[in-house]
Motif scaffolding. Structure first.
Motif, short mmCIF file in Angstrom:
data_model
loop_
_atom_site.label_atom_id
_atom_site.label_comp_id
_atom_site.label_asym_id
_atom_site.label_seq_id
_atom_site.Cartn_x
_atom_site.Cartn_y
_atom_site.Cartn_z
N ASP A 141 -21.22 -24.92 8.44
CA ASP A 141 -19.97 -25.69 8.44
C ASP A 141 -18.76 -24.76 8.50
OD1 ASP A 141 -21.44 -28.01 8.31
OD2 ASP A 141 -21.13 -28.32 6.16
N ALA A 142 -18.84 -23.63 7.79
CA ALA A 142 -17.73 -22.67 7.82
C ALA A 142 -17.56 -22.09 9.22
CB ALA A 142 -17.98 -21.55 6.81
N TYR A 143 -18.68 -21.82 9.89
CA TYR A 143 -18.60 -21.30 11.26
C TYR A 143 -18.00 -22.34 12.20
CZ TYR A 143 -19.88 -19.02 15.61
OH TYR A 143 -19.82 -18.43 16.85
N GLN A 193 -26.82 -33.07 12.06
CA GLN A 193 -26.00 -32.34 11.08
C GLN A 193 -24.68 -31.89 11.72
OE1 GLN A 193 -27.17 -32.08 7.86
NE2 GLN A 193 -28.81 -33.37 8.65
N ASP A 194 -23.87 -32.84 12.11
CA ASP A 194 -22.62 -32.53 12.82
C ASP A 194 -21.56 -33.56 12.41
OD1 ASP A 194 -20.74 -31.47 14.51
OD2 ASP A 194 -21.79 -31.96 16.37
N GLU A 195 -21.16 -33.48 11.17
CA GLU A 195 -20.26 -34.48 10.60
C GLU A 195 -18.95 -34.61 11.36
OE1 GLU A 195 -18.02 -35.30 6.30
OE2 GLU A 195 -19.72 -33.92 6.42
N ARG A 196 -18.40 -33.49 11.81
CA ARG A 196 -17.10 -33.51 12.49
C ARG A 196 -17.15 -34.36 13.76
NH1 ARG A 196 -15.25 -30.40 16.64
NH2 ARG A 196 -17.13 -29.13 16.51
N ALA A 209 -30.83 -31.50 13.48
CA ALA A 209 -30.28 -30.51 14.42
C ALA A 209 -28.80 -30.24 14.09
CB ALA A 209 -30.41 -31.00 15.85
N GLN A 210 -28.38 -29.03 14.43
CA GLN A 210 -27.00 -28.61 14.21
C GLN A 210 -26.19 -28.73 15.49
OE1 GLN A 210 -25.78 -27.74 11.31
NE2 GLN A 210 -27.68 -27.51 10.12
N HIS A 211 -24.87 -28.79 15.35
CA HIS A 211 -23.97 -28.68 16.49
C HIS A 211 -24.38 -27.44 17.28
CE1 HIS A 211 -20.10 -29.35 18.56
NE2 HIS A 211 -20.07 -28.03 18.65
N ALA A 212 -24.37 -27.55 18.61
CA ALA A 212 -24.77 -26.45 19.51
C ALA A 212 -26.27 -26.20 19.49
CB ALA A 212 -24.01 -25.16 19.20
N PHE A 213 -27.06 -27.24 19.16
CA PHE A 213 -28.51 -27.05 19.08
C PHE A 213 -29.15 -26.65 20.41
CE2 PHE A 213 -28.29 -31.73 19.88
CZ PHE A 213 -29.12 -31.83 21.00
#
Length: 291
Positions: free
Chosen positions: A12-14, A227-230, A257-261
């Motif tokens: 999230d910080a990234y 996993q991409d709340e924004r 999955a994360q943003h940019a998966f």
């Protein structure tokens, strides 16, 4: 050395650093606190970022494709891009615009364009930083340049890119677009800006303004990371607007999955299972809509 544990807070910080207001120094300070030390943060930071040295899936000199750097008329001025076609192509093919993240037209996106060409399409990866001189080698500088882009002029350059592809001898006149992160948002914006876009695939991209949904003619395929709340905060309003206006669209959310998966050059965020499934769905979608 034991692989350091990467937490959701670090990711999230990234994301805050690359997309919002946190600067490099602030990011490293925050990461150091989360990691427990500056030394640990120095190890973790490259794992969160994209690694430009990562080997391409389809090599630049792969004999199965023909690739070249091109220039063409933009909305105002000249656009640069990377054009790829299958080497054994016979007959006219559907065309796909491959739109980069907020790092510009880099080696990874060129690789994605080659992958798309191998699926049987004319693929063009435009450099949307062309009005500012093009994508620089320094990705940090590239990220800062995106803040200088004018949204209306960017959309006009996207419309011009569609026109360029429609006019190519190798193209059958049907044009789609796939974009990642900033590029995913640009796909949604391009769907609003151009009735000539036949199909749009947006990977974890910002949604179009719901008031503009009636302008959309393209069929849409929307991929989101669990996993991409924004980015995910805008899904439901967009879904509702698309449904109410009778648009053709499909939304997939990839749990865990994360943003940019999809970006296989990012060790911490790449999710092969989600990326492979999303790619399979995207290619099938384009074959249906652009064939």
């Amino acid at each position: 050395m034991t692989r350091p544990q990467i937490t959701q807070a670090m990711i999230d910080a990234y994301d805050e650093y690359t997309h919002l207001t946190l600067d490099r120094r602030g990011f490293m300070e925050k990461l150091s606190k989360l990691a427990g030390s500056g030394a640990a943060a120095a190890v973790i930071a490259p794992m969160l970022a994209a690694n430009s040295a990562q080997a391409a899936i389809v090599a630049e000199d792969d004999a199965r494709v023909k690739a070249e750097d091109v220039t063409y008329a933009g909305g105002e001025g000249e656009m640069k891009g990377y054009l790829v076609t299958p080497a054994d192509a016979t007959g006219k093919l559907g065309a796909v615009i491959v739109i980069h993240e907020n790092r510009g037209l880099n080696a990874h996106i060129r690789d994605v364009a080659r992958r798309m060409a191998l699926e049987g399409f004319v693929a063009l990866a435009p450099d949307f930083l062309s009005p500012l001189g093009g994508t620089p080698a320094d990705e940090e500088k590239a990220r800062e340049m995106f803040q200088q882009l004018d949204a209306a002029k960017t959309a006009a350059n996207g419309v011009a890119t569609i026109a360029f592809l429609k006019g190519l001898d190798a193209s059958n006149g049907k044009v789609g677009a796939v974009g990642f992160c900033w590029g995913g948002g640009t796909v949604n914006a391009l769907a609003v800006a151009s009735p000539d876009l036949a199909a749009g695939v947006a990977y974890y991209g910002r949604q179009a303004n719901t008031d503009d949904v009636p302008k959309i003619e393209a069929a849409l395929l929307l991929h989101y990371a669990g996993q991409d709340e924004r980015i995910n905060a805008g899904i439901e309003a967009y879904r509702k607007a698309l449904e109410e206006d009778g648009k053709e669209f499909t939304i997939h959310i990839y749990d865990g999955a994360q943003h940019a998966f999809n970006n296989d050059t990012s060790e911490a965020r790449y999710n092969k299972e989600a990326a492979d499934l999303a790619w399979e769905r995207s290619v099938a979608f384009f074959k249906e809509k652009l064939g």
